[in-house]
Design a protein around this motif. Structure first.
Motif, PDB file in Angstrom:
ATOM      1  N   LEU A   1       0.075 -20.144 -77.143  1.00  0.00           N
ATOM      2  CA  LEU A   1      -0.019 -19.162 -78.260  1.00  0.00           C
ATOM      3  C   LEU A   1      -0.621 -19.739 -79.310  1.00  0.00           C
ATOM      4  O   LEU A   1       0.141 -20.645 -79.951  1.00  0.00           O
ATOM      5  N   ASP A   2      -1.582 -19.589 -79.908  1.00  0.00           N
ATOM      6  CA  ASP A   2      -2.024 -19.959 -81.196  1.00  0.00           C
ATOM      7  C   ASP A   2      -2.184 -18.847 -82.145  1.00  0.00           C
ATOM      8  O   ASP A   2      -3.014 -18.095 -82.370  1.00  0.00           O
ATOM      9  N   GLN A   3      -1.182 -18.998 -82.920  1.00  0.00           N
ATOM     10  CA  GLN A   3      -0.768 -17.977 -84.229  1.00  0.00           C
ATOM     11  C   GLN A   3      -1.545 -18.691 -85.160  1.00  0.00           C
ATOM     12  O   GLN A   3      -1.230 -19.482 -85.907  1.00  0.00           O
ATOM     13  N   GLY A   4      -2.875 -18.002 -85.804  1.00  0.00           N
ATOM     14  CA  GLY A   4      -3.533 -18.478 -86.739  1.00  0.00           C
ATOM     15  C   GLY A   4      -3.411 -17.757 -88.098  1.00  0.00           C
ATOM     16  O   GLY A   4      -2.719 -16.654 -88.115  1.00  0.00           O
ATOM     17  N   THR A   5      -4.214 -18.075 -89.227  1.00  0.00           N
ATOM     18  CA  THR A   5      -3.992 -17.299 -90.464  1.00  0.00           C
ATOM     19  C   THR A   5      -4.612 -15.844 -90.581  1.00  0.00           C
ATOM     20  O   THR A   5      -4.000 -15.080 -91.242  1.00  0.00           O
ATOM     21  N   THR A   6      -5.641 -15.663 -89.701  1.00  0.00           N
ATOM     22  CA  THR A   6      -6.256 -14.579 -89.857  1.00  0.00           C
ATOM     23  C   THR A   6      -6.389 -13.787 -88.503  1.00  0.00           C
ATOM     24  O   THR A   6      -6.613 -12.454 -88.544  1.00  0.00           O
ATOM     25  N   SER A   7      -5.884 -14.503 -87.468  1.00  0.00           N
ATOM     26  CA  SER A   7      -5.629 -13.701 -86.055  1.00  0.00           C
ATOM     27  C   SER A   7      -4.614 -14.418 -85.135  1.00  0.00           C
ATOM     28  O   SER A   7      -4.242 -15.522 -85.493  1.00  0.00           O
ATOM     29  N   SER A   8      -4.330 -13.860 -84.201  1.00  0.00           N
ATOM     30  CA  SER A   8      -3.253 -14.226 -83.204  1.00  0.00           C
ATOM     31  C   SER A   8      -4.117 -14.415 -81.896  1.00  0.00           C
ATOM     32  O   SER A   8      -4.994 -13.514 -81.724  1.00  0.00           O
ATOM     33  N   ARG A   9      -4.082 -15.589 -81.291  1.00  0.00           N
ATOM     34  CA  ARG A   9      -4.883 -15.797 -79.911  1.00  0.00           C
ATOM     35  C   ARG A   9      -3.936 -16.183 -79.002  1.00  0.00           C
ATOM     36  O   ARG A   9      -2.998 -16.922 -79.040  1.00  0.00           O
ATOM     37  N   SER A  10      -4.116 -15.817 -77.593  1.00  0.00           N
ATOM     38  CA  SER A  10      -3.416 -16.473 -76.591  1.00  0.00           C
ATOM     39  C   SER A  10      -4.441 -16.880 -75.477  1.00  0.00           C
ATOM     40  O   SER A  10      -5.494 -16.196 -74.974  1.00  0.00           O
ATOM     41  N   ILE A  11      -4.156 -18.195 -74.903  1.00  0.00           N
ATOM     42  CA  ILE A  11      -5.090 -18.632 -73.917  1.00  0.00           C
ATOM     43  C   ILE A  11      -4.485 -19.109 -72.730  1.00  0.00           C
ATOM     44  O   ILE A  11      -3.545 -19.825 -72.607  1.00  0.00           O
ATOM     45  N   VAL A  12      -4.991 -18.791 -71.613  1.00  0.00           N
ATOM     46  CA  VAL A  12      -4.315 -19.194 -70.376  1.00  0.00           C
ATOM     47  C   VAL A  12      -5.180 -20.409 -69.900  1.00  0.00           C
ATOM     48  O   VAL A  12      -6.353 -20.288 -69.710  1.00  0.00           O
ATOM     49  N   PHE A  13      -4.673 -21.586 -69.587  1.00  0.00           N
ATOM     50  CA  PHE A  13      -5.298 -22.679 -69.195  1.00  0.00           C
ATOM     51  C   PHE A  13      -4.669 -23.237 -67.822  1.00  0.00           C
ATOM     52  O   PHE A  13      -3.847 -22.927 -67.450  1.00  0.00           O
ATOM     53  N   ASP A  14      -5.864 -23.869 -67.023  1.00  0.00           N
ATOM     54  CA  ASP A  14      -5.513 -24.184 -65.662  1.00  0.00           C
ATOM     55  C   ASP A  14      -5.214 -25.756 -65.688  1.00  0.00           C
ATOM     56  O   ASP A  14      -5.213 -26.234 -66.717  1.00  0.00           O
ATOM     57  N   ARG A  15      -5.059 -26.299 -64.517  1.00  0.00           N
ATOM     58  CA  ARG A  15      -4.635 -27.746 -64.415  1.00  0.00           C
ATOM     59  C   ARG A  15      -5.755 -28.560 -64.924  1.00  0.00           C
ATOM     60  O   ARG A  15      -5.596 -30.016 -65.583  1.00  0.00           O
TER      61      ARG A  15
END
Length: 496
Positions: A11-25
């Motif tokens: 969960l990457d909660q930034g100043t102008t937007s919120s992002r969510s990223i799924v990473f693999d191994r």
């Protein structure tokens, strides 16, 4: 996708937007989702967010990223959180209801409190204990402002009815259904209340700012299981196992694990962090000393330089001036001219950050002629990111007593090849861009994955880092010096 595969959600909660990223191994992006949210600007130099906007956008993007990746909650090994730092939220312990809007890190609303602290001769005490300068940027004076101005809030806080958190703490609280009130050392070190030598809240500083200790979160390491998500949110409880402020997370994601490693993130602001090892180093050049991360009982410290307005200057060209329709148009517009035509843009919309720390400076554009075009303005806006970063790196090299070997780069504007080459040229230092530029989210993912054994250790993470491109300085020395002098002159004129 096979159901036995496991992933980490950042969960990457930034100043102008919120992002969510799924990473693999492999540390590769499987899917991502992003949502902008409102910027509330009540008065010049004051910036707020609605905490509900932060929470809703973050939760929605998390669900959307998992759906896009076709990943079930049972396949998520852990969640990592990274966040805009210093942004200050107070809420009711019993209901979770915010007492008002979040005061954003960019906001200068508590500048008068900072002026009083300096006038009282207290800045050296804060610098020695926290590694920070006394500036409205940090959370402590924002808390004080809220306690002083929201009717009845101070008495509620003193009765233990109010909680404080930076954005990581607020998200952790909401994700766990109000069961966990905690932060990590990297975020705590940005509050002006945390003793970076003892790694604990500082009672003397709390007394100076008149902040009740009961409102503060528990400080934990950057990589451990803090709690689990409320099963209602994702259909199953998921461990939350990594937390770091956005710039520290990016430094971790860039594998800056050795003394002398440095990175610059080009986001809303620009942030250069330089690894100084396991003991804090005091800056002689108005940089900050900050906690990088704490893992397995060991803390890494960094020197940091902060630019308040970097990518945000492109938003201003879009929203304020209307010279571009979308942010990505800026590179095309800048490419219509070979250089800035002698135009310098100092984007001090909310004052100047390091190494000047001038809250009263305001933005200005110098060198305008009848021949100046929108292309020159766009070029000068992009170059302002490079020049401001130059000021940070210059101060950092003076503190370190050595020239940087190279500077790793990431963030939204790092994909701009023209800007990266100009940055290498004015710095006279090689730039290295990684294959994964989402290093902030990746750092949070790594911290979470390490805590639950998804990755086996920092060495494994370091081995995964790969360079995508190097930018080597090519500018003649005389041209570089001329540009540097022009920038220094523009900043001098802008200062209050």
């Amino acid at each position: 996708m096979s159901s036995d595969q496991r992933y980490v959600l950042a969960l990457d909660q930034g100043t102008t937007s919120s992002r969510s990223i799924v990473f693999d191994r492999s540390g590769l992006v499987v899917a991502s989702a992003q949502q902008e949210f409102r910027q509330i600007l009540p008065s010049p130099g004051h910036v707020e967010h609605d905490p509900e906007d932060i929470w809703n956008s973050q939760l929605q993007t998390a669900c959307e990223a998992l759906k896009k990746a076709n990943v079930e909650s049972s396949q998520v090994a852990a969640i990592g959180i990274t966040n805009q730092r210093e942004t200050t939220i107070l809420w009711e312990r019993s209901t979770g209801r915010p007492v008002g809007n979040a005061i954003v890190w960019q906001s200068r609303i508590s500048a008068p409190i900072c002026e009083r602290l300096k006038a009282d001769g207290l800045e050296p005490l804060f610098r020695e204990r926290t590694g920070l300068v006394v500036d409205a940027y940090f959370s402590g004076t924002k808390i004080r402002h809220l306690l002083d101005t929201v009717p009845g809030l101070r008495s509620k806080a003193e009765r233990g009815e109010i909680l404080f958190g930076t954005v990581d703490t607020y998200l952790l609280w909401r994700l766990t259904g109000g069961r966990v009130h905690a932060t990590d050392t990297s975020n705590a070190s940005r509050t002006l209340l945390f003793n970076i030598h003892q790694l604990a809240w500082d009672d003397e500083l709390l007394k100076v700012l008149d902040i009740p200790r009961s409102i503060l979160p528990e400080v934990r390491s950057s990589s451990e299981v803090y709690g689990e998500t409320d099963p209602v949110l994702f259909g199953k409880a998921i461990p939350i196992a990594g937390i770091a402020g956005d710039q520290q997370a990016a430094t971790f994601g860039q594998a800056c694990y050795s003394i002398g490693d440095a990175k610059n993130t080009y986001g809303t602001g620009c942030f250069v962090l330089y690894n100084v090892g396991n003991k804090p180093v005091a800056s002689q050049n108005n940089l900050l000393t900050t906690v990088g991360w704490t893992i397995g009982g060991k803390t890494t410290y960094c020197l940091e330089g902060s630019v308040f307005i970097a990518g945000a200057v492109v938003q201003w060209l879009r929203d304020g001036l209307g010279v571009i329709k979308k942010s990505s148009d800026v590179e095309t517009l800048a490419a219509t001219v070979p250089d800035s035509g002698g135009v310098y843009f100092v984007p001090a919309f909310t004052g100047l950050g390091a190494p000047y720390w001038d809250p009263h400076a305001r933005g200005a554009i110098y060198g305008l002629t009848r021949g100046t075009t929108a292309g020159h303005l766009a070029r000068a806006a992009l170059e302002s990111m490079a020049f401001q970063s130059l000021d940070l790196v210059t101060a950092m090299q003076q503190d370190a007593g050595a020239k940087l070997r190279e500077l790793k780069v990431d963030g939204g504007a790092a994909v701009n090849n023209c800007l990266m080459q100009f940055q290498a040229d004015v710095l006279d230092v090689p730039l290295v861009r990684p294959t994964t530029v989402e290093t902030t989210a990746l750092g949070a993912a790594y911290l979470a994955g390490l805590a639950v054994g998804y990755w086996n250790g920092v060495d494994e993470v370091r081995d995964r880092w790969q360079a995508e491109r190097r930018f080597v300085p090519q500018m003649p020395a005389a041209r570089r010096e001329s540009l540097r002098q022009g920038w220094a002159d523009a900043v001098r004129r802008t200062r209050s």
